[in-house]
Design a protein around this motif. Structure first.
Motif: not given
Length: 277
Positions: A162-178
């Motif tokens: 699911a992660w490989v296909r893109g059915d599950a996705r993550v978008e990073i929003f937090g600037h400290a995490l980046l």
């Protein structure tokens, strides 16, 4: 322990080819260049008519006596020169301006209610998401059920495709995490809002935050070891990684998470999804 980011001169630029920073390639020249970008360069990337702009944080600026968030509400995003944390904050403003404005509006409301020296539970939640926030989109309710019980092996390994296909996705929003992602192989854990189904997950979160329906308590945010997303860390090729790496913590006794966000078909309004495992 306070995180210390690598210097601009010394950081390993190979991290830019690995998620999450690989997802920010549009801004790679600002991240990878030898010289720090100045506020004029950042402002040149803002759309015409933007209600916010970046200003250099110095003593003269701070002498206005305003709270950081109040200054943003008046249009000025204070930005320290030569600072990774503030550079990534600026990049998030460039990519997700509506979401950043929604957080700021809520913060200003809370400051007016609490005063500049006290912090409410909503302020803590808003700040946690601003610093370490991620937006996760899932389609399979079994994945949400695995996440609810901190079954990281099931979430990331059993449902790997699911992660490989893109059915599950993550978008990073937090600037400290980046900022933390500048350190090679660092195990990253984000504070997540989750959206079930299709549609625009960022828009759903933005509307829910602006309407005050979410981020009223830090406990609403779900921890997610994003280093477990396949391809985000070298360890994800090994099944044992999901049971041995220290970022994969068991759930605390009594810890419960709120329902996911979702979008009604044919509607722009975010709703709380009725997800049944």
């Amino acid at each position: 322990m306070r995180h210390v980011a690598p210097t601009r001169e010394a950081f390993d630029r190979r991290v830019l080819a690995v998620p999450p920073l690989a997802h920010w390639q549009a801004y790679e020249p600002l991240i990878a260049a030898q010289a720090w970008p100045v506020t004029d360069e950042l402002n040149a990337l803002l759309p015409a008519g933007s209600s916010q702009h970046f200003v250099t944080q110095d003593k003269a600026l701070l002498d206005d006596g305003l709270h950081y968030e109040e200054r943003i509400a008046r249009g000025a995003v204070a930005t320290r020169p030569g600072n990774w944390h503030d550079l990534f904050n600026a990049l998030v403003w460039l990519r997700y301006p509506a979401l950043k404005r929604a957080l700021n509006a809520r913060q200003v409301e809370e400051i007016a209610r609490m005063g500049p020296r006290e912090r409410s539970r909503p302020q803590c939640a808003l700040t946690h998401f601003d610093e370490a926030g991620i937006i996760v989109t899932l389609r399979d309710p079994r994945m949400l059920a695995a996440w609810d019980r901190h079954d990281w092996h099931a979430l990331f390994w059993t449902h790997r495709e699911a992660w490989v296909r893109g059915d599950a996705r993550v978008e990073i929003f937090g600037h400290a995490l980046l900022e933390h992602a500048l350190t090679p192989d660092k195990l990253l854990v984000g504070k997540a809002l989750v959206v079930m189904g299709g549609g625009d997950a960022v828009e759903a979160c933005t509307r829910a935050i602006a309407g005050g329906g979410i981020l009223n308590d830090p406990q609403e945010l779900r921890p997610l070891p994003v280093s477990g997303v396949p391809g985000w860390h070298a360890g994800t090729a090994d099944e044992a990684f999901y049971t041995t790496a220290p970022c994969f913590q068991p759930i605390r006794a009594g810890r419960l998470y709120p329902a996911a966000l979702g979008a009604l078909p044919g509607s722009d309004e975010p709703v709380i999804a009725d997800v049944i495992a």
